[in-house]
Design a protein around this motif. Structure first.
Motif, PDB file in Angstrom:
ATOM      1  N   ASN A 204      -9.306  -7.227 -30.470  1.00 35.03           N
ATOM      2  CA  ASN A 204      -8.349  -7.050 -29.381  1.00 35.03           C
ATOM      3  C   ASN A 204      -7.716  -8.382 -28.996  1.00 35.03           C
ATOM      4  N   PRO A 205      -6.429  -8.356 -28.699  1.00 37.32           N
ATOM      5  CA  PRO A 205      -5.734  -9.597 -28.329  1.00 37.32           C
ATOM      6  C   PRO A 205      -5.961  -9.958 -26.864  1.00 37.32           C
TER       7      PRO A 205
ATOM      8  N   TRP B  16      -4.266   9.599 -22.794  1.00 34.19           N
ATOM      9  CA  TRP B  16      -4.829   9.671 -24.141  1.00 34.19           C
ATOM     10  C   TRP B  16      -6.145   8.917 -24.189  1.00 34.19           C
ATOM     11  N   THR B  17      -7.045   9.385 -25.031  1.00 33.09           N
ATOM     12  CA  THR B  17      -8.241   8.578 -25.300  1.00 33.09           C
ATOM     13  C   THR B  17      -7.939   7.645 -26.476  1.00 33.09           C
ATOM     14  N   TYR B  18      -8.828   6.670 -26.637  1.00 32.79           N
ATOM     15  CA  TYR B  18      -8.735   5.744 -27.751  1.00 32.79           C
ATOM     16  C   TYR B  18      -8.865   6.503 -29.081  1.00 32.79           C
ATOM     17  N   PHE B  19      -9.729   7.520 -29.031  1.00 31.73           N
ATOM     18  CA  PHE B  19      -9.968   8.318 -30.234  1.00 31.73           C
ATOM     19  C   PHE B  19      -8.698   9.045 -30.687  1.00 31.73           C
TER      20      PHE B  19
ATOM     21  N   GLY C  45      -4.121  -0.484 -24.497  1.00 37.04           N
ATOM     22  CA  GLY C  45      -5.200   0.102 -23.695  1.00 37.04           C
ATOM     23  C   GLY C  45      -5.363  -0.543 -22.335  1.00 37.04           C
ATOM     24  N   SER C  46      -6.385  -0.077 -21.635  1.00 35.13           N
ATOM     25  CA  SER C  46      -6.630  -0.611 -20.294  1.00 35.13           C
ATOM     26  C   SER C  46      -7.174  -2.037 -20.361  1.00 35.13           C
TER      27      SER C  46
END
Length: 552
Positions: free
Chosen positions: A130-131, A305-308, A170-171
């Motif tokens: 992750n950045p 949305w979920t990550y999945f 993402g969060s």
RNA sequence: GCGCCCGUAGCUCAACGGAUAGAGCACUUGACUACGGAUCAAGAGGUUGCAGGUUCGAGUCCUGCCGGGCGCACCA
């Protein structure tokens, strides 16, 4: 004669024995020829008779004798013994074995390149950190192993795309952006934020590039820090990977999946397959139908949305881009994903045994002063890729990470690595290469060129040991590719380096004459062997992403 | 509780189901009028965690234990 050539000769002998009625059953399509550990067992050995004994309905030694009788008459074969339960131990004629040196030198960079994976179009995803911070030590393992594996797969004939999945939606990214904003405003790092010197640097850089940012409303500030901060973080990640010799063909942005409505499309595809249902206001994928231990949410009841869900869309996108095999390298803390990802592939109508491969690498931990080093991104106590390269150099770091099986968890002792002593085997292998180059330079000064070659003069046991080791290289590359095991190549190179060093110390195997002795054809033959060794060491190190120095 | 990985020489690790389980480090003893010794030679070091099973053959495959690591979210 290469092992592959010998294998073909043995196959012909087996076929002849079958035709003559000495054996029942069919001749095998493949005969494995291996290099015996014990030199008394010849240059090469094969267990083909042991494998044929049962279908032939005869004792293995009897089968071995039938094959050996025919093998002894073949060209280039000096001796065939039947040993133990039915092994065939084969010694080649010196000229047949020595000719290998010419093939190696002629093939040069292509020696070791093969076709076992020809026709496969692979997508190899690794690192994908992750950045929100620099590349940490866990991801470094995959940077080294993934890049080496990509090189090895390509050498085995596969078409490989190196891919980095960039979670920019993402969060965690929101937390990263808010952290930058708070720090830039001189406020403390939020409870759920990120800490570390890099945060201050990036926050200040964003402000310097956007002088008016702090006068904007808070939510607009966050947006600027998100966009510009992620860009800067990602540039830093790319730079540290480049310093490690790792480059990707594709950097894939999660945001593009959302922007292009790929998640909706993926859900539609899954719904068409009848694997979607709603419950409690959420949208679920029925992964339990395909072996997962619970169903997975794609859209939460709050509409997010979920990550999945993004994983599903991403997988589908890779397949739609034409990759017939999707390979993902993950850390051991993600092994619980295997079942759900496989179930997801099945839900799309794929056979995950064919299209999806998840490689799990056990964890890397750091040790300093004999104590495990506790790391926390929150507290900012991280060891990052760039630190490692600064401390011990890219070659040693890559080699040390790549020489262990990925199934093995490893402790890295920072003190030992920093010491940079020769207990790091990379120096042993690199020195062997540097030595081949030095010998080649010396040979040149004696006027010994690669012209006149008398393979039959490579008649010393040390010559034979070195030649058979060189002959094994293509098979090692193929095995490392098929088993996804770059460490096999590292161990092979260490073994080859040892064989070479011993050969070098053998008085009868000198390339340059001693004292005032004249240059002989034997010296010239050994110059070829030295050059062949140089080629294999260089090719092997290159496949691991480690340099092969001319001098050390 | 369930799942994945690991358990091999003092240490770190190898070993497509193959022969007497191998390397490196550390230890002991040798080889520098040298193809640059970041090397080589020799020695010592093992009941492959335990118990069964499969077969010509098991460190490797199967079953059950013991021990260690890591996971089991409408988190990412």
């Amino acid at each position: 004669m290469t092992p592959a050539d010998l294998s073909a000769v043995i196959r012909a002998s087996v076929a002849a024995a079958v035709d003559a009625g000495d054996l029942l059953g069919e001749a095998p399509t493949e005969v494995v020829v291996e290099r015996p550990k014990n030199p008394e067992h010849g240059d090469y050995s094969t267990n083909v008779a042991l494998r044929l004994a049962k279908p032939a309905g005869k004792p293995a030694r009897e089968v071995a004798e039938a094959i050996a009788a025919r093998l002894r008459t073949a060209d280039g074969i000096a001796k065939v013994d039947v040993a133990g339960p039915g092994f065939l131990n084969i010694t080649l004629a010196a000229d047949a074995l020595g000719a290998l040196a010419v093939s190696v030198v002629a093939a040069r960079d292509d020696y070791g390149v093969g076709t076992v994976l020809a026709g496969q179009n692979l997508n190899l995803e690794f690192v994908s950190a992750n950045p929100t911070g620099p590349v940490h030590i866990g991801a470094v393992r995959w940077a080294a192993v993934g890049d080496a594996l990509a090189r090895i797969l390509q050498a085995a004939g596969a078409q490989v795309t190196r891919e980095y999945y960039f979670n920019d939606a993402g969060s965690q990214i929101e937390r990263f952006a808010r952290t930058l904003r708070e720090v830039a405003n001189g406020r403390p790092v939020p409870e759920d934020g990120y800490a570390g010197a890099y945060i201050d640097e990036i926050a200040h850089a964003v402000v310097a590039a956007n002088p008016d940012v702090l006068s904007l409303p808070e939510d607009e500030q966050t947006e600027v820090f998100r966009r510009d901060g992620v860009d800067r973080m990602f540039a830093e990640i790319k730079e540290s990977l480049a310093g490690f010799g790792v480059h990707f063909d594709v950097y894939f942005n999660e945001r593009d999946l959302h922007a292009n409505h790929k998640l909706d499309a993926a859900i539609k595809r899954l719904r068409d397959q009848g694997n979607i249902y709603e419950d409690d206001g959420a949208i679920w994928l029925r992964t339990t139908r395909y072996g997962d231990d619970r169903d997975r949410v794609l859209v939460r009841s709050n509409g997010e949305w979920t990550y999945f869900a993004a994983d599903c869309a991403y997988y589908l996108d890779k397949r739609d881009r034409g990759f017939d095999r999707v390979v993902i390298m993950l850390g051991a803390d993600h092994h619980g994903y295997i079942n759900r990802l496989r179930a997801m592939a099945t839900s799309f109508g794929d056979d995950p045994d064919q299209t999806l491969e998840i490689l799990i690498g056990q964890l890397v931990s750091l040790v300093r002063d004999g104590e495990p080093l506790r790391m926390s991104k929150r507290a900012g106590t991280v060891i990052v890729l760039a630190d490692l390269v600064d401390a011990i150099g890219a070659d040693a770091a890559r080699y040390a990470l790549v020489r262990y099986s990925s199934d093995q968890s490893i402790d890295i002792d920072l003190d030992a690595w920093a010491r940079q002593t020769n207990d790091n085997p990379v120096y042993y292998v690199q020195y062997a290469h540097a030595r081949t180059r030095n010998v080649a330079r010396n040979a040149e000064s004696f006027g010994i060129g690669l012209d006149d070659f008398h393979p039959e003069l490579l008649d010393n046991a040390a010559d034979a040991a070195l030649l058979t080791a060189l002959g094994e290289f293509p098979r090692v590359v193929a095995a490392a590719a098929e088993l996804r095991a770059p460490h096999r190549l590292a161990h092979y190179l260490e073994n080859l380096a040892g064989v070479y060093h011993r050969w070098y110390d053998t008085d009868e195997c000198r390339v340059t004459p001693r004292g005032d002795d004249p240059v002989t054809d034997g010296n010239r033959a050994r110059a070829w062997l030295n050059e062949a060794t140089s080629v294999v060491l260089a090719n092997g190190l290159r496949l691991l992403g480690v340099s092969a120095p001319e001098r050390m």
